[in-house]
Design a protein around this motif. Structure first.
Motif, mmCIF file in Angstrom:
data_model
loop_
_atom_site.group_PDB
_atom_site.id
_atom_site.type_symbol
_atom_site.label_atom_id
_atom_site.label_comp_id
_atom_site.label_asym_id
_atom_site.label_seq_id
_atom_site.Cartn_x
_atom_site.Cartn_y
_atom_site.Cartn_z
ATOM 1 N N GLY A 107 11.813 160.837 46.675
ATOM 2 C CA GLY A 107 12.228 160.569 45.305
ATOM 3 C C GLY A 107 11.454 161.411 44.308
ATOM 4 N N PRO A 108 11.684 161.189 43.005
ATOM 5 C CA PRO A 108 10.998 161.974 41.963
ATOM 6 C C PRO A 108 9.532 161.565 41.819
ATOM 7 N N ILE A 109 8.683 162.563 41.630
ATOM 8 C CA ILE A 109 7.251 162.325 41.433
ATOM 9 C C ILE A 109 6.775 163.211 40.285
ATOM 10 N N SER A 110 6.063 162.630 39.344
ATOM 11 C CA SER A 110 5.465 163.396 38.235
ATOM 12 C C SER A 110 4.008 163.664 38.582
ATOM 13 N N TRP A 111 3.667 164.939 38.737
ATOM 14 C CA TRP A 111 2.319 165.291 39.199
ATOM 15 C C TRP A 111 2.097 166.795 39.026
ATOM 16 N N LYS A 112 1.034 167.159 38.328
ATOM 17 C CA LYS A 112 0.736 168.577 38.139
ATOM 18 C C LYS A 112 0.333 169.266 39.439
ATOM 19 N N GLY A 113 0.033 168.476 40.450
ATOM 20 C CA GLY A 113 -0.364 169.046 41.737
ATOM 21 C C GLY A 113 0.733 169.848 42.411
ATOM 22 N N PHE A 114 1.967 169.739 41.930
ATOM 23 C CA PHE A 114 3.041 170.551 42.502
ATOM 24 C C PHE A 114 2.875 172.022 42.144
ATOM 25 N N ILE A 115 2.104 172.304 41.090
ATOM 26 C CA ILE A 115 1.883 173.693 40.692
ATOM 27 C C ILE A 115 1.108 174.419 41.799
ATOM 28 N N GLY A 116 1.655 175.519 42.267
ATOM 29 C CA GLY A 116 1.014 176.304 43.319
ATOM 30 C C GLY A 116 1.400 175.906 44.724
ATOM 31 N N SER A 117 2.278 174.910 44.876
ATOM 32 C CA SER A 117 2.626 174.409 46.214
ATOM 33 C C SER A 117 3.680 175.259 46.909
ATOM 34 N N LYS A 118 4.226 176.254 46.234
ATOM 35 C CA LYS A 118 5.203 177.192 46.790
ATOM 36 C C LYS A 118 6.438 176.500 47.362
ATOM 37 N N GLY A 119 6.788 175.385 46.762
ATOM 38 C CA GLY A 119 8.039 174.734 47.098
ATOM 39 C C GLY A 119 8.065 173.943 48.382
ATOM 40 N N VAL A 120 6.923 173.715 49.027
ATOM 41 C CA VAL A 120 6.938 173.012 50.314
ATOM 42 C C VAL A 120 6.797 171.495 50.159
ATOM 43 N N LEU A 121 6.462 171.034 48.954
ATOM 44 C CA LEU A 121 6.306 169.591 48.737
ATOM 45 C C LEU A 121 7.573 168.961 48.153
ATOM 46 N N GLY A 122 8.309 169.728 47.386
ATOM 47 C CA GLY A 122 9.502 169.218 46.739
ATOM 48 C C GLY A 122 10.065 170.257 45.802
ATOM 49 N N ALA A 123 11.200 169.919 45.187
ATOM 50 C CA ALA A 123 11.845 170.834 44.255
ATOM 51 C C ALA A 123 11.381 170.517 42.840
ATOM 52 N N ILE A 124 10.545 171.386 42.290
ATOM 53 C CA ILE A 124 10.145 171.209 40.889
ATOM 54 C C ILE A 124 11.412 171.210 40.043
ATOM 55 N N SER A 125 11.563 170.189 39.202
ATOM 56 C CA SER A 125 12.811 170.034 38.457
ATOM 57 C C SER A 125 12.641 170.122 36.944
ATOM 58 N N PHE A 126 11.440 169.809 36.434
ATOM 59 C CA PHE A 126 11.255 169.750 34.989
ATOM 60 C C PHE A 126 9.783 169.939 34.660
ATOM 61 N N ALA A 127 9.516 170.562 33.518
ATOM 62 C CA ALA A 127 8.126 170.779 33.109
ATOM 63 C C ALA A 127 8.008 170.861 31.598
ATOM 64 N N LYS A 128 6.813 170.530 31.116
ATOM 65 C CA LYS A 128 6.457 170.736 29.720
ATOM 66 C C LYS A 128 5.284 171.710 29.687
ATOM 67 N N MET A 129 5.387 172.742 28.845
ATOM 68 C CA MET A 129 4.346 173.755 28.760
ATOM 69 C C MET A 129 3.987 174.029 27.306
ATOM 70 N N ARG A 130 2.698 174.248 27.071
ATOM 71 C CA ARG A 130 2.233 174.573 25.736
ATOM 72 C C ARG A 130 2.443 176.052 25.429
ATOM 73 N N THR A 131 2.777 176.350 24.192
ATOM 74 C CA THR A 131 2.809 177.728 23.732
ATOM 75 C C THR A 131 1.616 177.957 22.808
ATOM 76 N N PHE A 132 1.436 179.195 22.395
ATOM 77 C CA PHE A 132 0.323 179.568 21.519
ATOM 78 C C PHE A 132 0.881 180.388 20.358
ATOM 79 N N LYS A 133 0.116 180.458 19.290
ATOM 80 C CA LYS A 133 0.548 181.275 18.158
ATOM 81 C C LYS A 133 0.654 182.728 18.603
ATOM 82 N N ARG A 134 1.742 183.333 18.265
ATOM 83 C CA ARG A 134 1.965 184.729 18.632
ATOM 84 C C ARG A 134 1.066 185.622 17.787
ATOM 85 N N PRO A 135 0.259 186.493 18.422
ATOM 86 C CA PRO A 135 -0.610 187.393 17.654
ATOM 87 C C PRO A 135 0.204 188.313 16.750
ATOM 88 N N ASP A 136 -0.346 188.611 15.589
ATOM 89 C CA ASP A 136 0.341 189.509 14.663
ATOM 90 C C ASP A 136 0.461 190.916 15.242
#
Length: 310
Positions: free
Chosen positions: A136-165
């Motif tokens: 089933g669905p699991i929310s866990w940052k540990g999926f990052i770097g798992s190369k798809g062997v644990l499950g299908a990453i389906s959704f993420a939230k990521m921070r952006t930064f101010k774009r340099p001038d």
């Protein structure tokens, strides 16, 4: 959608679910029937060859919706990173990831890019990750770097930064390993936001970007932009090193690879060479491109104990 492919008298299907519910149904069915499946995004960055015992492939490429609000990217796994970067730029924001694939692929690989020098990898700026597993669905940052062997990453939230001038790129090439080290140390002490070292054809090159132009680096060409590594087929191996600049020089000098590069801030050298054993004999840890950290394989025993996902 479903695509059936015939390859060397071997038949496998590529399934493209449109949402998490379909992903969950597919993985559940495969788990119950003891069949194997591979998870991909676009499929262009998977270092592993399709094994004969993998019957089918699940691609998240049609789950491609994303939005950016208050500096936060909310994206389905199949959203293309270049499109997100373009939209972020239009809002005067920067998603610090150079990757020509999907969000799911970038997270699964914890993709490193030249901007990782200043901003880190996805594990540093992704605040939330959800994946669909055979359980089933699991929310866990540990999926990052798992190369798809644990499950299908389906959704993420990521921070952006101010774009340099402005972003200025400083570059210099030399056949002299001593000068390469000198140039690299000059660049490093000025705290670049991006810094790539390359070796090709007997020459060393350094490419680094800064948000200011008054860097004390005489003799460097100066332009605007960010360095990007154009890979073809991916490196032969990834070499873990204790001291990046000096070990990059040593590997280049002693093995003369067809091509090698490294990103400052991370102690890994990516090499394109047939001399893998020679590098290992030099005392370095050498990993093949499809290497999966044992920690992920331990977790896999609990969330995919039937080894449905390969």
């Amino acid at each position: 959608s479903l695509l059936k492919i015939f390859l060397d008298n071997y038949i496998f299907m590529i399934m493209r679910p449109k949402d998490e519910t379909e992903v969950s149904q597919i993985l559940s069915e495969f788990s119950k029937s003891d069949k194997k499946i591979r998870i991909i995004g676009t499929g262009n960055h998977d270092a592993r060859l399709l094994p004969r015992y993998s019957e089918d492939i699940l691609s998240t490429s049609e789950m491609a919706d994303f939005s950016i609000k208050d500096g936060i990217v909310k994206a389905q796994a199949g959203a293309l990173v270049p499109k997100i970067r373009e939209e972020a730029s239009s809002q005067d924001l920067l998603l610090p990831l150079i990757y020509d694939g999907t969000v799911g692929g970038a997270l699964a690989m914890n993709a490193m890019s030249s901007l990782s020098t200043g901003f880190g990898t996805p594990s540093n700026f992704a605040d939330y990750v959800r994946a669909i597993t055979p359980k089933g669905p699991i929310s866990w940052k540990g999926f990052i770097g798992s190369k798809g062997v644990l499950g299908a990453i389906s959704f993420a939230k990521m921070r952006t930064f101010k774009r340099p001038d402005h972003v200025y790129i400083y570059e210099r090439t030399t056949p002299d390993p001593g000068y390469f080290m000198l140039y690299s140390f000059i660049i490093a002490r000025n705290k670049p936001i991006a810094f790539v070292m390359e070796y090709e054809g007997g020459k060393y090159s350094v490419h680094a970007s800064f948000t200011k132009k008054d860097i004390h680096a005489e003799g460097f060409s100066i332009d605007e932009g960010i360095p990007a590594v154009e890979e073809s087929g991916g490196p032969s191996a990834v070499v873990e090193v204790p001291s990046l600049i000096s070990d990059f020089r040593r590997i280049a000098e002693e093995t003369n690879p067809a091509y090698a590069y490294a990103i400052y801030g991370y102690n890994y050298v990516f090499v394109y060479t047939s001399e893998i054993e020679q590098i290992a004999d030099m005392g370095y840890k050498v990993f093949h491109r499809g290497y999966i950290h044992p920690a992920y394989l331990k977790v896999k025993r609990f969330i995919d104990f039937s080894n449905t996902i390969i």
